[in-house]
Structure formats: C-alpha cells, structure tokens
Design a protein around this motif. Structure first.
Motif, PDB file in Angstrom:
ATOM      1  N   ASP A   1       0.982  -1.045   0.129  1.00 27.08           N
ATOM      2  CA  ASP A   1      -0.049  -0.009   0.029  1.00 27.08           C
ATOM      3  C   ASP A   1       0.654   1.281   0.055  1.00 27.08           C
ATOM      4  OD1 ASP A   1       0.917   0.537   2.499  1.00 27.08           O
ATOM      5  OD2 ASP A   1      -0.813  -0.611   3.501  1.00 27.08           O
ATOM      6  N   GLU A   2       0.270   2.547  -0.147  1.00 24.26           N
ATOM      7  CA  GLU A   2       0.979   3.539  -0.395  1.00 24.26           C
ATOM      8  C   GLU A   2       1.970   3.916   0.959  1.00 24.26           C
ATOM      9  OE1 GLU A   2       0.348   8.413  -0.845  1.00 24.26           O
ATOM     10  OE2 GLU A   2      -1.373   7.269  -0.913  1.00 24.26           O
ATOM     11  N   GLN A   3       1.156   3.723   2.233  1.00 24.93           N
ATOM     12  CA  GLN A   3       2.335   4.024   3.315  1.00 24.93           C
ATOM     13  C   GLN A   3       3.613   3.069   3.218  1.00 24.93           C
ATOM     14  OE1 GLN A   3       1.392   6.655   5.003  1.00 24.93           O
ATOM     15  NE2 GLN A   3       3.015   6.480   6.225  1.00 24.93           N
ATOM     16  N   GLU A   4       3.128   1.635   3.032  1.00 20.17           N
ATOM     17  CA  GLU A   4       4.432   0.806   3.089  1.00 20.17           C
ATOM     18  C   GLU A   4       5.331   1.404   1.903  1.00 20.17           C
ATOM     19  OE1 GLU A   4       2.201  -3.026   4.732  1.00 20.17           O
ATOM     20  OE2 GLU A   4       2.006  -2.508   2.585  1.00 20.17           O
ATOM     21  N   THR A   5       4.824   1.459   0.788  1.00 19.98           N
ATOM     22  CA  THR A   5       5.681   1.731  -0.189  1.00 19.98           C
ATOM     23  C   THR A   5       6.567   3.117   0.215  1.00 19.98           C
ATOM     24  OG1 THR A   5       3.872   1.102  -1.836  1.00 19.98           O
ATOM     25  CG2 THR A   5       5.975   2.727  -2.592  1.00 19.98           C
ATOM     26  N   ARG A   6       6.178   3.990   0.856  1.00 18.43           N
ATOM     27  CA  ARG A   6       6.760   5.347   1.362  1.00 18.43           C
ATOM     28  C   ARG A   6       7.983   4.855   2.139  1.00 18.43           C
ATOM     29  NH1 ARG A   6       5.154   9.947  -1.274  1.00 18.43           N
ATOM     30  NH2 ARG A   6       2.915   9.782  -1.872  1.00 18.43           N
ATOM     31  N   ARG A   7       7.586   4.181   3.068  1.00 14.23           N
ATOM     32  CA  ARG A   7       8.600   3.650   3.989  1.00 14.23           C
ATOM     33  C   ARG A   7       9.466   2.859   3.313  1.00 14.23           C
ATOM     34  NH1 ARG A   7       3.999   2.838   7.833  1.00 14.23           N
ATOM     35  NH2 ARG A   7       3.990   0.671   7.020  1.00 14.23           N
ATOM     36  N   ALA A   8       9.286   1.891   2.627  1.00 13.00           N
ATOM     37  CA  ALA A   8      10.422   1.130   1.793  1.00 13.00           C
ATOM     38  C   ALA A   8      11.206   2.235   0.937  1.00 13.00           C
ATOM     39  CB  ALA A   8       9.637   0.272   1.112  1.00 13.00           C
ATOM     40  N   LEU A   9      10.613   3.193   0.262  1.00 14.51           N
ATOM     41  CA  LEU A   9      11.299   4.180  -0.665  1.00 14.51           C
ATOM     42  C   LEU A   9      12.513   4.928   0.302  1.00 14.51           C
ATOM     43  CD1 LEU A   9       8.729   5.406  -3.084  1.00 14.51           C
ATOM     44  CD2 LEU A   9      11.003   4.057  -3.640  1.00 14.51           C
ATOM     45  N   ALA A  10      12.135   5.322   1.619  1.00 16.62           N
ATOM     46  CA  ALA A  10      12.700   6.107   2.364  1.00 16.62           C
ATOM     47  C   ALA A  10      14.175   5.331   2.798  1.00 16.62           C
ATOM     48  CB  ALA A  10      12.012   6.647   3.812  1.00 16.62           C
ATOM     49  N   ALA A  11      13.884   3.728   3.318  1.00 21.30           N
ATOM     50  CA  ALA A  11      15.026   3.004   3.360  1.00 21.30           C
ATOM     51  C   ALA A  11      15.942   2.960   1.999  1.00 21.30           C
ATOM     52  CB  ALA A  11      14.692   1.643   3.898  1.00 21.30           C
ATOM     53  N   ALA A  12      15.243   2.970   0.924  1.00 23.60           N
ATOM     54  CA  ALA A  12      16.180   2.740  -0.209  1.00 23.60           C
ATOM     55  C   ALA A  12      16.976   3.893  -0.504  1.00 23.60           C
ATOM     56  CB  ALA A  12      15.349   2.359  -1.654  1.00 23.60           C
ATOM     57  N   LEU A  13      16.323   5.025  -0.370  1.00 25.90           N
ATOM     58  CA  LEU A  13      16.741   6.312  -0.562  1.00 25.90           C
ATOM     59  C   LEU A  13      18.077   6.407   0.540  1.00 25.90           C
ATOM     60  CD1 LEU A  13      13.736   8.821  -0.898  1.00 25.90           C
ATOM     61  CD2 LEU A  13      15.496   8.372  -2.663  1.00 25.90           C
ATOM     62  N   LYS A  14      17.844   6.010   1.762  1.00 23.36           N
ATOM     63  CA  LYS A  14      18.780   6.087   2.612  1.00 23.36           C
ATOM     64  C   LYS A  14      20.215   5.593   2.154  1.00 23.36           C
ATOM     65  CE  LYS A  14      19.765   5.874   7.549  1.00 23.36           C
ATOM     66  NZ  LYS A  14      19.355   5.518   8.874  1.00 23.36           N
ATOM     67  N   GLU A  15      20.223   4.263   1.714  1.00 24.42           N
ATOM     68  CA  GLU A  15      21.133   3.463   1.178  1.00 24.42           C
ATOM     69  C   GLU A  15      21.586   4.139  -0.113  1.00 24.42           C
ATOM     70  OE1 GLU A  15      22.923   0.809   2.380  1.00 24.42           O
ATOM     71  OE2 GLU A  15      22.035   1.176   4.457  1.00 24.42           O
ATOM     72  N   GLY A  16      20.895   4.738  -0.840  1.00 23.59           N
ATOM     73  CA  GLY A  16      21.680   5.250  -2.127  1.00 23.59           C
ATOM     74  C   GLY A  16      21.253   4.561  -3.306  1.00 23.59           C
ATOM     75  N   VAL A  17      20.383   3.673  -2.974  1.00 21.91           N
ATOM     76  CA  VAL A  17      19.927   2.665  -3.918  1.00 21.91           C
ATOM     77  C   VAL A  17      19.025   3.189  -5.379  1.00 21.91           C
ATOM     78  CG1 VAL A  17      18.681   0.178  -4.715  1.00 21.91           C
ATOM     79  CG2 VAL A  17      20.027   0.628  -2.248  1.00 21.91           C
ATOM     80  N   VAL A  18      18.009   4.097  -4.657  1.00 25.53           N
ATOM     81  CA  VAL A  18      17.406   5.001  -5.692  1.00 25.53           C
ATOM     82  C   VAL A  18      17.668   6.579  -5.543  1.00 25.53           C
ATOM     83  CG1 VAL A  18      15.769   3.112  -6.029  1.00 25.53           C
ATOM     84  CG2 VAL A  18      15.374   4.672  -4.238  1.00 25.53           C
ATOM     85  N   ARG A  19      17.130   7.358  -6.364  1.00 28.89           N
ATOM     86  CA  ARG A  19      17.301   8.735  -6.272  1.00 28.89           C
ATOM     87  C   ARG A  19      15.691   9.073  -6.532  1.00 28.89           C
ATOM     88  NH1 ARG A  19      22.033  10.315 -10.489  1.00 28.89           N
ATOM     89  NH2 ARG A  19      23.717   9.794  -9.204  1.00 28.89           N
TER      90      ARG A  19
END
Length: 963
Positions: free
Chosen positions: A330-348
């Motif tokens: 869902d949207e909330q889970e996706t946003r939390r997941a993206l925050a983690a991926a952004l922190k690791e530099g995996v996505v921009r």
C-alpha cells in the motif's frame, strides 16, 4: 582477485580541477575544516588523495584515516569495552613521529592504543577509577597528540561509517581545533551539504566550529556527459570518444567515475573503443558494480527490497503508486520502503518519481530479482501501466507483456502503438513498432496484417535494410492472398527503388506484383505500371518505360478509386516530364485538385527536379514551392529529404551557391540511409569542392562516392559527376583520360536512349574528344544528341546541343568562317543565360574566348574576361584560375586583387594543397596541371612550403605535413 590489470587513471581529475584549486588555499589558512560529500563512486577518495598529494608537495605533513563499514557497530557510550576504539584514528596517528618535548603528560594514556609510539610518549598515568573518566582521558590525549603535531592535515574519510569514539574525537577537535590543523572530512551523501543537524548529509555530528575556523563544504556531483567523454578518452588513451558513445556511457554509469572505470575495463584497448555506437549492445555488468549494488540491497528491509525490485522491472522513473502496485504494497508501506532505499543510495528521487542512479545499477538490481519472480512483476507492471491516466504507454506495456511470456498481448500493444504513430504522421516510429510486432512472433493473420501496414508506412520513413528483409520473409510464407501479396510486393519494390539502392531489383519486384494486383484491383495494377514507367539511367530503355506507361494509361479508364487514379496520374506526369515529352505539362494540368499532402510532396518534388534538368526554371520554382508547402504540412522525414535534395540541385544549377556547401554537407550526413538522396548530396558537395575550392582530389572522391551510391538516377548524378571529372582531366591536359571518364555515363545514356539527360555531359565530352584528336567521334556524339532530343521539350539539352556545335567548329578548319563560329558560341551563351544557368553560360564564353585567342582573333581577351566575371559572380574560383591560366598562356597579363591576408609561418590552403601533391611524388608541372596553376607559381608554393616546414627536400614533406 581480479586478474585484469588496473586501467590507468587520467593524469588530471576530470571535472575536478577547479575544485582542487579552490580547496588548497583553504587548507593553507589553518585552522580549517573541509567537508566533501557525494554519493558512493563519485570520486571523493580520489579527490582527497590528490588534495593530500598536493598538500605534501608544499611541505605540509598529512595523515589519512578511513572509517570501515561494520555489521555490528559499537557506539562509544553504549559499549565502553568495545575492541579497537578510535580504530581509524589510531591507524593514522601510529605513522606520525611527534617530538617528545611537545607531548603533554596526558598523552601517556595512549601507550596502550599506540604501542608504535611508546618510546616517544610520556609515562602512562595510573588507571582511572571511573571507566568513563578513563575514556575521557584517552579522548583528551588524542586531541593533545594531534595538536602536538603542529602544521598537519588530517583526512578522515567515510564518516557515515564512523564508530562512536571516532565521532566523539571529531566533535571535540572541530569544536576547538589546534591552530595549525587542517581537517578534511568525507561522507557519503546524495544531497548537498547541510550541517545544522546531526546526521544530515552523511555527517554523524553537527559541524559547528568556532568563528575563526575556515570552513569549506563541497558536494561532488556526478560528471556531465562531456566530462564522462573526457574521462573515457583519458582512460582509453584516445584523443576523444564519439559524442554518442559518451552519452551512452553517461547513461550506463550516471557519470560516477568509479563505475566509468569499471565499465571501461571492457575497452581497455583503444582499438576496441567503438567509432560509433548506434545499435551497440550495452556493456557487460562489471562484477564489482554488481557487488556494490547487491551489498546495499542486503541492508534493506524486506519491503524496501520489494520496491527496488519493482523499480528494476519498471526501468523508467516511477511514482509511488506505480511502484506500490508492482511491489504489492500500500502507499504507506511503499513510502517507508522508499525512504530506506533512498538512505542506502539505491534509488534517487526526482520530480515525484524514483529511479536508479544509473543504468547499470538498475541492471544489477534486476538480476538480483529471482528468475521465477520476474514474470509476475512484469505482468503486474503491464496491468498497472494500463490503468494509468493519460496516453497509454503502449511500447512499455508491450515489453512487460513480452517479459511476462504473453506474446499475443505484446504484439497487440506494439501494433496499436504503430497505428497511433502512423495516425500522427510519425512514419519512422510507426515503422519501428510494426517491425517489433513482426519480430514478436504473431499469428499468421496478425503477421500478414502488420506486414501490409508496415509496407504502407515505411515509404515515408527513412528505413534500413531490415524493412525489405521483413517484408520478404512474410511474402515467403505464401499465406497472403493475391491482393495483399501484390500490394506488399509493389510497396517493397518502391522501398527498394527509393531507399535501398537496389534499382533494377526494385523494378523487377514491382513488375512481379502486377499479375497479383490485376486479379483484385485494376487501380493497383495501373499504379504499379505507372511507377515502373518512370525512367532512370540505371533502369530499362526509355522505350520500355513508354510501353509500360501506355499499359497504365490503357487501364486508367477502369480505375474508379480516386486515390489510385491520382497516384497513376501523378506518376504519369512525372514519367512524361522526365522523358522530356511535350505532353508532360498537359498531364500536370490533368492532376486532380484533391490530391493527398503526401502525394503532392512527391509529385511536385519530382516535377521540380525534372523541370530543373530540362531547363524550365520558372516551372521548377513553382513546383518546388508546392513541394515545400506539402512537406511543411506532412513532416515526413523521407519527403523532407526528397524536397531538400531537389532544392539543393536546383540551387547549384542556377548558380545560387552561397551557403550551399553547408546545406549539402548537412544533407550528406543526414541522408546516408537513402541512397539516391545521399548520392545527390555527395554530388553537390563534390561539385562545390571542385568549383569553389579547387580541391580536385577531394572532389573526385566525393563524386566517385555519389556515382557508387545512386540507385536509379533520374538523369542527374552519373552525367554531372562524369562531366566534372572530364573537366578536371581537361584542365590538367589529360584529354585521353577525360574521354575515358565520360564513357561510363555515355554508355548509360546510349543504352537507355535518355539523351535529354546528357545536358551536363555532352559539351565537355565533345571537348575531350576534340582535344584527343577524335573529331569524327565528337561529330557522331553530337549527331546522337541531336537525334535523341528531337521532338523533346528540353531547352537545356538544346542549349547543350548549341554548345557542342560551337565546339565542333574547332574541327571544321578554314571552311567554317569566324562569323559562323562566333554566332554559335553567342547563341549558346545566350541560351544558357535565358535558362538561368550562369555556370554553363560562363563555360561557353570561356571556350569561345580561348578559341578566339588561339586564332589570334580580336575580342578573345574581352570574352574571356566576361567569363571570368561570370565565374566570380558565383564564386567559381577553380574556373577563374583556369581562365587566368588561359590568358597567361596566350600572352595576356592578369592583375591580382590586393588585400589578401598573410598566413605567417603557417601554410596557406594553396601551399598545403601543392605540398600534399608534392609529397605524393608529382612533379611541379604535374601539380600545375592538377591545380590549374602556372609552373612558376607551383615552384614558389613548393619553396615557401619547404621554408615554413623547415625542410630541405620535398621528399621530407609527407612526414611533416600532418592531416
């Protein structure tokens, strides 16, 4: 271990020189703190190494420490007995050699941590009762030791991985730095530095030094496309790499120097670097890059890995809702997941979408997705994209269906994408999509339908050989009925004729279509017959084309379809005009008003070219204006190229040469995939190189390429190129070679009977035969020309005939009076002038003036100067020089215009041309003939070239001349 030798680093840091130059003065004004941030692989460590190297070269000692990533970090306060506290600092400080007298007693607390300095440190103090007091004493000791080193620069890298004790030391040293300390800190961050809050920009503590401390914060951005190309060239040991390669390399690597170096291991040999990258596959994914990406993925929580997998499958930047739909979150889970991926530099993040920082990172993440999971994700992606608002991204949806194993749905989407592009007038895109659909393995019914659509749309695209190959493959299946089979074969023949350089093969393919077409559509059959009725120098004899046209005219009353009637009438008008038939203009008047924009562009461009060649300049301009008007409405690439090359030929013919070289060179580069258009651009380039530059060798190469490139040639390329080469040989006093140069094109003219197209070639060919002592052959050639253009509406050919007859007076002897000869020359010159052909008019006056001078008759000097003035008006420099040489050979003096700029110690263009021919072993006399110069002028040029190059012999010129 990697067995490959490391590729060399470039001598200078690409794109970082200004940054280095700005940081050195900062470190010279101590105390100072330099903070460098940037994402992994952007070159922070390399920049620091270079900065420290330059600092040491000025006499300042440097120390370097690097924090290491750990799976079990031990915060300073939480684990007082953690092993190896201050590990990176201890490793760096163990290499220093402080003076014992500068060390305060507190530094004795470091004996246990720095046994290498035990002989220099004061005695160890007694153990502290409180462990925290002992830890604080060690911290003070490290600060004191650092201060005792005096002028020193300490670099601590990768602070995102710093342990608690190292953070405590840096916080303390920054808040009260020693007066002679320069501190360099690096941290991984995808954002610009921001040091007000703890943990921002990768720093584990807020950077708050006292006001007197000099602070410089720099964020390293990835390299630009141009900088990526410059770095690649340095790594490959090349001067430069192609712009397209640099652009692709930037997309693969995101401009990250580390990734660029790893990728270019594939091209460590400079000879393997592609000269051009159109159609080049992407490089193999370097194992080191894969490890970096996979290691980052390993640190992500499960939902973040699912979102990254969704992003890898989608490929393009995607918004939150699309990533969530593919990942099943869902949207909330996706946003939390993206925050983690952004922190690791995996996505921009960017503009509300999320994507990988570079192409190879996406490939590594995609390969990390389990094989059985990929089709599931691709199917979700196809369905999610299908629910998006706005125009459906059909090509992307098709690719996801293909990867999901649903071939039928993929082909359906590709066909729909092609249909949409065709409706929008984008023939090139439509062609590509229909080809993709055929490659997708459709059913027989879909295959035949798509092939017919492809054949129809490809005529207006600039296609390569893949379209004819695909159409032939469908025809070979023998699943088509006579109607579709005949139409596809007809359109295939048109493609071969117009775009693939297969002239006779195209005519034969269309002829094979006629029986199939007759079985289902008289109109289609008549159209096919009218198409192959259009004559060409490499085609059948004109009589055969006339027979085919008559057959098409016989069927025309039975054609009810307006579009097919229009097509037949348009091709009929074109064929008659190209033949010089007097009824052509009546046929033009018969063209219907309601003609399609595409057909209007084609027929009017054809008629403009025919009118130019025949000698109807006013008609040519009117037709050309209508062709341009149609192209501006249709905007089909093929038609635009058609009209542009027709316009260029008209501009050359009418002497409008200003700016034409640039147009022709641009067209030569752009139209290489359409042989006849490319040949016409090469022709104009070659003719201009000859006449305006006097570059005979370059011109001949271009003209040879034009002759070899043209597919059918409706009377322009073969004859005009041959005429130019004949003139080159005549100017160099090689009449036998001039005759030989004319023979190939004359053979085509005689074989086809298309004498109206001999306009450019006949006069120089007659002149060559006369000068080679073959007057009888010259007379026979003129007789053939006269017979061939009888009853033809060809004013230019008649002017050429007048010119030939004037030239023949040189073989008639005394029985032909001077008055008759002068009258022929004057009539020819006037005829050319009336046709708005200034070059040919000047050419006649040149021949006339030289004849008068040779006969010792009055007026030769005046006539030749008139020719020179006419040549100068159109910037025909080579022809002016030829006339001036003729004057000198007959004892006439020419006056040069003053004011030419000097070239100093550099070779002038003329000196370079002479020097190049001399380096090839030509004698001065041979060079004089080749360049239309006097023997004495060549001697002067050779002498000046030797002096400027510092040489004593012309045999040494080749090695010194350069490109």
């Amino acid at each position: 271990m990697n067995a490959d030798p490391p590729i060399p680093l470039p001598a200078a840091l690409t794109g970082r020189s200004a940054l280095l130059d700005g940081l050195r003065p900062v470190l010279g004004r101590r105390p100072s703190v330099v903070v460098i941030t940037g994402e992994a692989g952007v070159g922070k460590s390399r920049l620091v190494r270079e900065l420290l190297t330059r600092t040491r070269s000025s006499g300042t000692p440097t120390l370097a420490a690097r924090c290491q990533e750990s799976d079990a970090p031990f915060p300073y306060a939480a684990l007082p007995d953690a092993p190896l506290p201050y590990a990176p600092l201890i490793e760096a400080l163990s290499r220093c050699r402080p003076r014992p007298e500068d060390l305060p007693p507190v530094t004795g607390a470091l004996r246990g941590l720095l046994p290498e300095l035990a002989d220099l440190l004061p005695p160890a103090p007694p153990p502290a009762d409180d462990p925290r007091a002992g830890q604080h004493r060690v911290l003070r000791a490290l600060c004191a030791l650092t201060a005792s080193l005096g002028k020193v620069v300490l670099a601590v890298e990768d602070l995102q991985w710093a342990d608690g004790s190292t953070v405590a030391f840096l916080r303390a040293i920054v808040s009260d730095p020693p007066p002679d300390l320069g501190l360099v800190l690096t941290a991984r961050s995808g954002a610009l530095p921001h040091t007000d809050t703890e943990g921002a920009a990768g720093l584990p503590f807020p950077l708050r030094p006292p006001a007197h401390v000099v602070v410089a914060e720099r964020h390293l951005a990835p390299l630009s496309v141009a900088e990526t190309g410059a770095m690649a060239a340095g790594l490959l040991g090349a001067r430069a790499v192609p712009e397209e390669f640099a652009d692709r390399l930037h997309r693969w690597t995101g401009g990250l120097p580390y990734v660029i170096e790893e990728v270019l291991r594939e091209w460590s040999d400079t000879t393997a670097c592609p000269a051009g990258t159109a159609g080049q596959p992407e490089p193999p994914l370097p194992a080191s890059v894969r490890r970096v990406v996979v290691e980052r993925l390993r640190h992500l929580p499960s939902d973040a890995r699912r979102v990254v997998a969704a992003a890898a499958v989608l490929g393009d930047p995607a918004p939150v809702h699309l990533l969530g739909a593919v990942a099943g979150l869902d949207e909330q889970e996706t946003r939390r997941a993206l925050a983690a991926a952004l922190k690791e530099g995996v996505v921009r993040a960017g503009d509300g979408t999320y994507a990988f920082p570079y192409g190879l990172a996406r490939r590594a993440a995609y390969e990390a997705v389990a094989e059985p999971e990929r089709p599931v994700l691709h199917l979700r992606a196809a369905r999610a994209l299908g629910r998006c608002t706005g125009p459906l991204p059909l090509v992307r949806v098709a690719e996801h269906y293909r990867c999901a194993g649903l071939r039928t749905q993929a082909v359906r989407c590709l066909e729909a994408a092609a249909d949409r592009a065709a409706r929008g007038g984008d023939a090139g895109t439509a062609t590509d999509r229909y080809l993709d659909a055929l490659r997708g393995g459709p059913s027989a019914v879909v295959r035949d339908r798509v092939a017919l659509k492809l054949a129809r749309v490809a005529l207006n695209a600039r296609t390569g050989p893949q379209v004819p190959a695909a159409l032939r493959e469908v025809l070979d299946q023998c699943s088509l009925g006579p109607g579709p089979s005949g139409e596809i074969r007809l359109l295939l023949g048109l493609l071969l004729r117009n775009q693939s350089g297969s002239g006779l093969e195209a005519l034969e393919e269309i002829a094979r279509a006629v029986p199939d077409l007759l079985a289902v559509s008289t109109g289609q059959a008549a159209r096919a017959l009218a198409i192959i009725a259009i004559p060409s120098l490499k085609g059948w004899p004109v009589g055969e084309h006339r027979r085919l046209l008559a057959e098409a005219e016989r069927l025309l009353p039975q054609v009810d379809e307006e579009d097919l009637r229009s097509a037949v009438l348009a091709n009929r008008a074109t064929a008659l005009a190209l033949m010089g038939d007097p009824s052509a203009w009546d046929a033009v008047a018969d063209l219907p008003e309601a003609i399609t924009v595409e057909a209007a562009a084609r027929v009017h461009a054809n008629l403009a070219g025919a009118a130019t060649a025949l000698g109807h300049p006013e008609r040519a301009r009117a037709f050309q204006d209508r062709a341009w008007q149609a192209v501006r409405t249709n905007q089909a690439p093929y038609l635009e190229a058609f009209v542009e090359t027709t316009d260029m030929l008209a501009a050359f013919t009418s002497g409008r040469w200003a700016g034409l070289m640039e147009r022709a060179e641009r067209a030569e580069e752009q139209y290489q995939d359409v042989p006849d258009f490319h040949a016409e651009a090469l022709l104009v380039c070659g003719l201009l190189r000859l006449h305006t530059k006097g570059q005979t060798d370059v011109a001949r190469r271009l003209l040879d390429r034009a002759v070899g490139t043209t597919a059918l040639d409706t009377g322009i390329v073969l004859t005009s190129a041959a005429a130019a080469v004949v003139r080159v040989h005549l100017a160099a006093d090689r009449p036998a070679q001039a005759v030989q140069a004319a023979e190939g094109a004359l053979h085509h003219v005689r074989r086809t009977g298309a004498w109206v197209w001999a306009t450019a070639l006949a006069p120089p060919a007659v002149q060559a035969l006369i000068r080679d002592g073959r007057g009888g052959e010259a007379n026979r050639l003129v007789a053939e020309l006269a017979d061939g253009i009888a009853r033809r509406d060809a004013p230019a050919a008649r002017a050429a005939l007048l010119t030939c007859r004037a030239l023949l007076t040189a073989t008639d002897g005394p029985q032909t009076g001077a008055g008759e000869s002068d009258a022929l020359y004057a009539a020819a010159a006037d005829a050319w002038a009336a046709l708005e052909r200034p070059y040919e008019a000047a050419y006649v006056r040149e021949a006339w003036g030289l004849r008068l001078l040779a006969a010792g008759a009055a007026g030769g000097h005046t006539v030749l100067h008139e020719a020179i003035a006419a040549y100068q008006d159109i910037d025909a420099v080579w022809d002016v020089l030829r006339c001036q040489r003729g004057l000198r050979e007959h004892g006439q003096v020419t006056v040069r215009r003053p004011g030419a700029l000097g070239y100093g110690d550099h070779l002038s263009p003329r000196e370079r041309a002479v020097a190049r021919l001399a380096s090839l072993g030509l004698s001065n006399r041979e060079i004089a003939r080749e360049l239309v110069l006097s023997h004495r002028t060549v001697e002067h040029h050779v002498a000046r070239a030797l002096r400027k190059l510092g040489l004593s012999s012309r045999t040494e010129i080749g090695s010194q001349l350069g490109p």
